[in-house]
Design a protein around this motif. Structure first.
Motif, PDB file in Angstrom:
ATOM      1  N   VAL A   4       0.826  -1.210   0.000  1.00  8.67           N
ATOM      2  CA  VAL A   4       0.000   0.000   0.000  1.00  8.67           C
ATOM      3  C   VAL A   4       0.860   1.259   0.000  1.00  8.67           C
ATOM      4  N   TRP A  21       0.643   4.169  -2.893  1.00 14.89           N
ATOM      5  CA  TRP A  21       0.510   5.589  -2.601  1.00 14.89           C
ATOM      6  C   TRP A  21       1.614   6.396  -3.267  1.00 14.89           C
ATOM      7  N   ALA A  27      -4.656  10.267  -8.209  1.00 14.06           N
ATOM      8  CA  ALA A  27      -4.494   8.816  -8.360  1.00 14.06           C
ATOM      9  C   ALA A  27      -3.810   8.197  -7.146  1.00 14.06           C
ATOM     10  N   SER A  28      -3.066   8.994  -6.382  1.00 14.04           N
ATOM     11  CA  SER A  28      -2.389   8.459  -5.200  1.00 14.04           C
ATOM     12  C   SER A  28      -3.288   8.421  -3.968  1.00 14.04           C
ATOM     13  N   LEU A  29      -4.431   9.092  -4.012  1.00 15.94           N
ATOM     14  CA  LEU A  29      -5.305   9.166  -2.839  1.00 15.94           C
ATOM     15  C   LEU A  29      -5.869   7.812  -2.392  1.00 15.94           C
ATOM     16  N   PRO A  30      -6.266   6.901  -3.286  1.00 16.86           N
ATOM     17  CA  PRO A  30      -6.696   5.583  -2.791  1.00 16.86           C
ATOM     18  C   PRO A  30      -5.572   4.845  -2.047  1.00 16.86           C
ATOM     19  N   GLY A  31      -4.356   4.974  -2.515  1.00 20.02           N
ATOM     20  CA  GLY A  31      -3.225   4.369  -1.806  1.00 20.02           C
ATOM     21  C   GLY A  31      -3.024   4.998  -0.441  1.00 20.02           C
ATOM     22  N   GLY A  42      -5.407   6.380   1.402  1.00 14.79           N
ATOM     23  CA  GLY A  42      -6.493   5.893   2.243  1.00 14.79           C
ATOM     24  C   GLY A  42      -6.243   4.471   2.728  1.00 14.79           C
ATOM     25  N   THR A  43      -5.697   3.635   1.862  1.00 10.92           N
ATOM     26  CA  THR A  43      -5.383   2.266   2.252  1.00 10.92           C
ATOM     27  C   THR A  43      -4.242   2.248   3.259  1.00 10.92           C
TER      28      THR A  43
END
Length: 190
Positions: free
Chosen positions: A62, A66, A88-92, A94-95
């Protein structure tokens, strides 16, 4: 010495920004920590140690999810595309918060006097460490193994993607009639 509006705005946003970054971890611990390690982790296939291994292996994955999009940013060349890479890095990110929250729920208070009944209640950090004393070792080893595998994979992929330089061990070029020395534009050996 005058300070600009941007500097004052940044100064005012430091504390609320820090609170906004830490608050999800505290809420995760308060609302889901006991159920996670008291109910979910022991029911995981392989038990809590296997769950800790999976969580530990997720740490480098993860983090890479990110950071990888952020390496593609180039603000000087194209701001819109760089902003898209940040999005595009925001889901990483959040994970990463989710995995950090899972790990943070196993942290015992530093002082023993703070080990109240909530600490020893089922799923509490003290309970987890009593029932699974080597949990941190399993998580750390799986993190290191996953990081080593990820680095090995990235090195192999970068070697494959890199263009190979022309070989210098091939046959020498034949002399051309246009070169005055007949060496094909190469210098004669000294």
């Amino acid at each position: 010495m005058k300070t600009g509006f941007g500097e004052r705005l940044f100064g005012c946003l430091v504390l609320p920004g820090f609170v906004a970054l830490i608050m999800p971890l505290a809420l995760f611990d308060m609302y889901w920590g006991h159920e996670l390690w008291g109910d979910f982790a022991p029911a995981w296939p392989g038990g809590a140690y296997a769950f800790a291994g999976v969580v530990g292996a997720l740490v480098p994955v993860v983090f890479f999810a990110w950071v990888a999009p952020l390496t593609r940013m180039d603000w000087k060349r194209n701001r819109a595309r760089s902003l898209a890479w940040v999005a595009a890095s925001l889901p990483g990110l959040g994970t990463c918060y989710l995995v950090a929250g899972v790990i943070a729920t196993t942290v015992r208070p530093k002082r023993r006097r703070n080990w109240d009944s909530g600490c020893y209640s089922e799923g509490g950090p003290c309970w987890v460490h009593v029932h699974y004393p080597w949990l941190w070792v399993v998580g750390l080893v799986s993190t290191l193994v996953a990081a080593a595998l990820l680095i090995t994979l990235l090195v192999r992929l970068s070697r494959r993607a890199a263009p190979t330089p022309p070989s210098t061990s091939g046959p020498a070029a034949a002399p051309t009639p246009r070169s005055p020395t007949g060496t094909g534009g190469r210098r004669p050996p000294a």
